[in-house]
Scaffold this active site. Structure first.
Site, PDB file in Angstrom:
ATOM      1  N   HIS A   1      -3.117   3.865   9.170  1.00 16.70           N
ATOM      2  CA  HIS A   1      -4.036   2.796   8.738  1.00 16.70           C
ATOM      3  C   HIS A   1      -4.360   1.837   9.877  1.00 16.70           C
ATOM      4  O   HIS A   1      -4.739   0.692   9.620  1.00 16.70           O
ATOM      5  CB  HIS A   1      -3.402   1.970   7.601  1.00 16.70           C
ATOM      6  CG  HIS A   1      -3.504   2.589   6.242  1.00 16.70           C
ATOM      7  ND1 HIS A   1      -2.972   3.801   5.930  1.00 16.70           N
ATOM      8  CD2 HIS A   1      -4.076   2.148   5.087  1.00 16.70           C
ATOM      9  CE1 HIS A   1      -3.187   4.078   4.644  1.00 16.70           C
ATOM     10  NE2 HIS A   1      -3.864   3.099   4.119  1.00 16.70           N
TER      11      HIS A   1
ATOM     12  N   GLU B   1     -13.373  10.075  -0.721  1.00 20.55           N
ATOM     13  CA  GLU B   1     -14.221   9.605   0.371  1.00 20.55           C
ATOM     14  C   GLU B   1     -15.355  10.555   0.716  1.00 20.55           C
ATOM     15  O   GLU B   1     -16.445  10.118   1.105  1.00 20.55           O
ATOM     16  CB  GLU B   1     -13.384   9.298   1.617  1.00 20.55           C
ATOM     17  CG  GLU B   1     -12.628   7.971   1.550  1.00 20.55           C
ATOM     18  CD  GLU B   1     -11.346   8.031   0.747  1.00 20.55           C
ATOM     19  OE1 GLU B   1     -10.986   9.123   0.265  1.00 20.55           O
ATOM     20  OE2 GLU B   1     -10.691   6.987   0.590  1.00 20.55           O
TER      21      GLU B   1
END
Ligand SMILES: Cc1ncc(C[n+]2csc(CCOP(=O)(O)OP(=O)(O)O)c2C)c(N)n1
Ligand SMILES: Cc1ncc(C[n+]2csc(CCOP(=O)(O)OP(=O)(O)O)c2C)c(N)n1
Ligand SMILES: [Mg+2]
Ligand SMILES: [Mg+2]
Lengths: 350, 322, 322, 350
Positions: free
Chosen positions: A154, A85
């Site tokens: 998440h 990322e």
């Protein structure tokens, strides 16, 4: 919830149809990539199938948001990346500095943890640090929020972290219509924009024009209107607030429901104007309560509409806990219609 | 290899400019005229210049906390730099950036970076623009030995290979990350080899040898322009000064710096080489020394004389529009 | 090499438990009895078990989003696991963690991790505890091919070398990170080699061969216990199912899975080997199959019957004290 | 500012002496490492000189906070690391799970950008995600704040980001006395603690006991007392608030100055009690204003002490801009005594 857009007027001409938020976002990406060859999309699985022997565009994003882009625009403009990322966001930022308009996907916005520097210390600060010379027209899209039983890592909201950061614009649509217009605005914007998509909203539908259109940043939407109290809600909390408003309306209690749509810039004027009339404010924010957007808005209103307030502002937030996995716990974690309703009754009763 | 006199003169002029600029920065810092934390680049000039002599204004570089040399090599105005480093109005970044945040996009200088490892991911982006837009431009990121241990750098190396980006990773190994030895912090003891293991050609060179840096970079840049992807280079260099100006450097061996300055000075090395080969005369180089001295004097004088930024500048340039 | 029957029986039992557990998890997920995102481990059993047969309860492992196999191999109770995965009271983590967040510190299972690359830095910490406290325990981190591209993993590899930590990095290369091929995403095409370039011994093995995994890990674990530092291992394995349960897997070649299940099943491989060598009989293995079937049945039944957590649990366990 | 501890009583017995905050923190580290062999210190340059040919302990931390530890406790317990913050914080968290009590240094707290995941998604969530079984007794120390002309990437506060995060405790001392007692408490605490040290305070001095002592979390200090208004200030803002209070006192205006000392947990009761009396609140927070601690405290007070408030709460914060390098701009960026004073006069005048 049937018509979250009742107050917002769609563009007057052109065709439109019922679309899910997923379809609306996907359409916005298609149309902007079509319009502007410098728009690229990058992230993990934005196509899917790279280096595999089966179909390309196998995912089109794990939630299907970027489906169909790769077949149309090719791998050069729809870029599957390794699971890195910092490299994704860094590449997007550097590309934005040098002529492209990248739309980078963080599959789950929770993953800012592994690339936060590239967001808050790099992209967000270039323009200022470099004395106004840098342009960083990039969008970071990511899924936020609880409700899918995805567990503690998440399911976060995290918008307070990016709203706190100067240099970032932060958008969170609550319906398909806004999603399309705000995403197109985000892509055309010359500053870094964080575009947060709530998991629970992807399948919600409403009437959405087929043509591209722009919803300007910093303009809240009133999704319900009434002068007895004001509810500010964002993202997946907007339909809940609307449902509470509709229920209360049957009792003759009429409330404004304000969806800021962009959290930075924030249309604080719309909120203040409403509270000047109602004198009562409930803020619904799915983030944890400390240093939250709910706290932020509360503090703005308490300062600027102090004399209009007829009851303490009530915040309805997630608790100061990670998001639990168990469905019963997760449901209790999220601000519910019951809790919102109770808060409205509290401010009315005070 | 043969080099034109213009090329050699320009290379020398740029290296000398960096040297004198940094020496003046140290002096002004010590005199209290420069605020904050400043990391001097002197001693590493052959790398910045050896790399950037291969680049056009449309190629971009990404730099580090030790970025003055990269800026000058990439063509930034030294007067604007000095003002910036002094935090003054008229600085390259209006005084808002400072030593660790100088950028000049017009020159392809994408920014110093105060976050170790911050630059390489961004340079991938510039390389991606070049690739996507088909410009044939390249990006070069500078990183230190210490920086090579950041996860962001590892990710950037891999992504550059995966997307075959025109990105040259230049690692300047000056033996230290602050007060920690590269031999300790780089577990493999081999920056270039470790980078190469990500799937790109890699090479090491003596970083005080301008020509070695120039040639290695040339190959890497040509490869990148041909669309063949990234290369990792490691230049063995020396840090003449402290990590930051004012660093007592207790961690260095007694006499180390003195010896490095005597034996491993890239400017001396360059002069010896070009005069030895008969490419340039001492007089030509002396003339440059003089004009650079004047330039740096001017930069310092204008920097000192420049006004402070207007307070209203505090609030501008956060967004393009808001 | 020769192996005791007890060793072989236990290894088989554990692998079989993982297989049947995962198959049941898939069934229960499809029946709507398991919420959220679940990543099944079946097909990779030889790795989890081949590694963990080298470990004691005091050694620790760090796992991934695909962690059930690691948990079972490290001795976690399958009933507690099933309850956890169903989000029920009595789950190993009270139902608050779920499939991607199972941990059991008493068994040295330091946690599944829903953040790709989250585990290896943490395992360095466990290895650091072992080193500092002189326990001779080791830590093993499991990572995927996809995970090997995370910067956190690169940093962890380097730090493990620098501090000579008793940490075995096991990379399970199942060819995919979600729907992206390892050949695409790992630029070097070589996970172990790239990890080894950080300065540690590395080795690759066929991950469906329990014995290959066991032996390679044994060497690495012994090395770690002797205080000689980390090792990187790469096991070539197969993913029998989707990335997550429900994944349509359009990115895989037609017939690929069928063929893998036929040719590359580690349990079949194990059975063939141990019966072929005359180490165990089919009857012994069948008996285990039966008892494992019963165990998994019990886990599922108890999981389904277990009550939901009490709502008050929402607010507990955020801090030890506040 | 001469005596920021005027209201806090130091331990009654034992010797004490004037110490800087730097010395107090260093002493706390020495004493805790002495007392408990499981306490380790790790980070970049915490000793310095690793792999070099000159002196060890060359830095003892770039600001000298860990000086002398390595010679005393050895490299096994005072660990210089590569520049790899995710690896540092991850190792600290994993070590904390398995028997050590690491004190990890982030040289500048701005570097959370490259290790945020290990903080907010890992260490902070272990206990909850794992159903109460994990213990993560670790401290992350880092330098925060503006004032040293360190530029946009080395001058942030960032406490709102960690205060927002459930599972983290957040401490920010404003003087040497508090620093020592709070750091010892942090090291002995069984949860992850973020310990923020403001650069401008390292050389500030006050009387500090020589023996170890603990200041419990969640107990605010009143550094000035008075019933006309309440100022809440943190970190380097406390001496500024004290100076304003002293100045106003000469005019007969007496204010409470409350230093929460720990931001999570927050002693909101102390603040509310004070506001119940004064009816007027100014919050001074060097962080950017959006979703800040100032907003947080404002919203708590506006909800819980609504009827006591006699004027709008005033926040004195940094602007919504990165930290500028230029000294004149940086000075204008930080909340100044003038701005604090003006805010107090505003709430008094309302
Ligand atoms: C993420 C991050 N960690 C730590 C620092 C502090 N720091 C600044 S420069 C430096 C050393 C860098 O070493 P190297 O990369 O070798 O570059 P050099 O200073 O030798 O040019 C450190 C640790 C930082 N700025 N950013
Ligand atoms: C930081 C982060 N990025 C992305 C993801 C989404 N994600 C979950 S698993 C996965 C693929 C991991 O691939 P690999 O490491 O090969 O493990 P495998 O699934 O094959 O076991 C991805 C991208 C994540 N959980 N965390
Ligand atoms: Mg170096
Ligand atoms: Mg994989």
């Amino acid at each position: 919830m049937n018509n979250p857009q009742q107050v917002v007027t769609p563009p007057q001409s052109g065709t439109s149809s019922i679309k899910t938020m997923r379809e609306a976002i996907n359409e916005a990406l298609h149309q902007e990539m079509e319009r502007d060859p410098t728009v690229i999309v990058m992230g993990e699985e934005v196509s899917g199938g790279a280096g595999c022997q089966g179909q390309d565009d196998a995912y089109g994003g794990v939630f299907g948001l970027t489906k169909g882009l790769m077949p149309k625009f090719g791998r050069e403009r729809v870029i599957d990346t390794p699971i890195s990322e910092s490299a994704i966001i860094g590449a997007a930022a550097g590309a934005a500095n040098t002529g492209l308009r990248p739309v980078a996907e963080l599959m789950f916005f929770d993953f800012i943890g592994v690339c936060f520097d590239q967001i808050f210390n790099q992209a967000a600060k270039f323009r200022y640090m470099f004395g106004g010379k840098a342009r960083t027209p990039m969008v970071i899209r990511g899924t936020v929020g609880a409700g899918l039983r995805a567990g503690a890592q998440h399911s976060s909201m995290l918008h307070p972290v990016v709203v706190h950061t100067p240099g970032l614009k932060v958008v969170i649509p609550s319906n398909a219509y806004d999603a399309k217009g705000l995403l197109i605005a985000a892509i055309r914007d010359d500053d870094p924009v964080i575009f947060l998509e709530h998991k629970l909203l992807y399948d919600t539908k409403c009437e959405v024009p087929d043509e591209p259109y722009v919803i300007p940043f910093g303009e809240a939407a009133f999704t319900r209107e009434g002068s007895d109290a004001t509810i500010v809600a964002i993202g997946a909390m907007v339909p809940r607030a609307n449902a509470v408003a509709d229920k209360l309306a049957q009792e003759g209690i009429h409330v404004d429901v304000i969806d800021p749509r962009t959290l930075a810039p924030l249309d604080d004027e719309a909120i203040i104007e409403s509270v000047e009339v109602s004198g009562r404010l409930v803020i619904v924010d799915e983030a944890h309560e400390r240093c939250s957007l709910a706290a932020d808005i509360s503090s703005i209103v308490a300062e600027k509409a102090f004399h209009a307030l007829r009851a303490p502002i009530r915040k309805v937030t997630a608790p100061h806990t990670p998001v639990p996995f168990s469905p019963v716990l997760e449901d209790a974690y999220m601000p519910s219609e019951d809790r919102i309703e109770q808060a409205v009754r509290d401010v009315l009763g005070a | 290899m043969s080099y034109s006199p213009e090329f050699l003169l320009e290379s020398y002029r740029t290296m000398k400019t960096i040297r004198l600029f940094e020496e003046r920065v140290i002096k002004e810092f010590e005199a209290g005229n420069i605020p904050g934390f400043v990391h001097a680049y002197d001693g590493q000039e052959a790398v910045a210049v050896g790399v950037c002599m291969n680049l056009t204004d449309k190629d971009v570089i990404g730099s580090t906390h030790r970025g003055h040399g990269h800026c000058i090599a990439k063509g930034c105005d030294v007067v604007g730099m000095m003002k910036e480093i002094m935090g003054k109005a008229g600085g390259l970044c209006k005084g808002k950036g400072g030593s660790m945040h100088i950028a000049d996009f017009d020159k392809g200088m994408l920014g110093a970076n105060a976050i170790v490892g911050g630059g390489p991911p961004l340079c991938n982006g510039a390389a991606l623009s070049a690739k996507t837009l088909g410009t044939k431009d390249v990006a070069v990121s500078f990183s230190g030995d210490g920086s090579s241990n950041q996860g962001t750098v590892a990710e950037a190396l891999n992504l550059a290979v995966v997307l075959k980006l025109p990105h040259v990773f230049m690692f300047e190994n000056n033996g230290y990350g602050e007060g920690t030895g590269a031999d300790y912090a780089v577990g493999s003891g081999d920056v270039a080899g470790r980078a190469g293991a990500y799937g790109m050609p890699s090479a090491k060179m003596d970083g005080i040898d301008f020509f070695a840096v120039y040639e290695a970079t040339r190959e890497a840049v040509e490869r990148a322009r041909r669309g063949e992807g990234p290369t990792a280079l490691e230049a063995d260099v020396v840090r003449f000064d402290g990590h930051f100006i004012g660093d007592p450097q207790l961690y260095r061996a007694k006499g180390e710096i003195k010896q490095l300055r005597a034996d491993r000075d890239c400017l001396k090395h360059f002069r010896a080489r070009v005069t030895g080969e008969g490419w340039l005369s001492d007089a030509q180089l002396d003339e440059i020394d003089e004009s650079v001295t004047a330039l740096v004097e001017k930069a310092a004088a204008e920097g000192l004389a420049a006004p402070q930024p207007d307070i209203s500048e505090l609030y501008t340039d956060v967004y393009i529009s808001y």
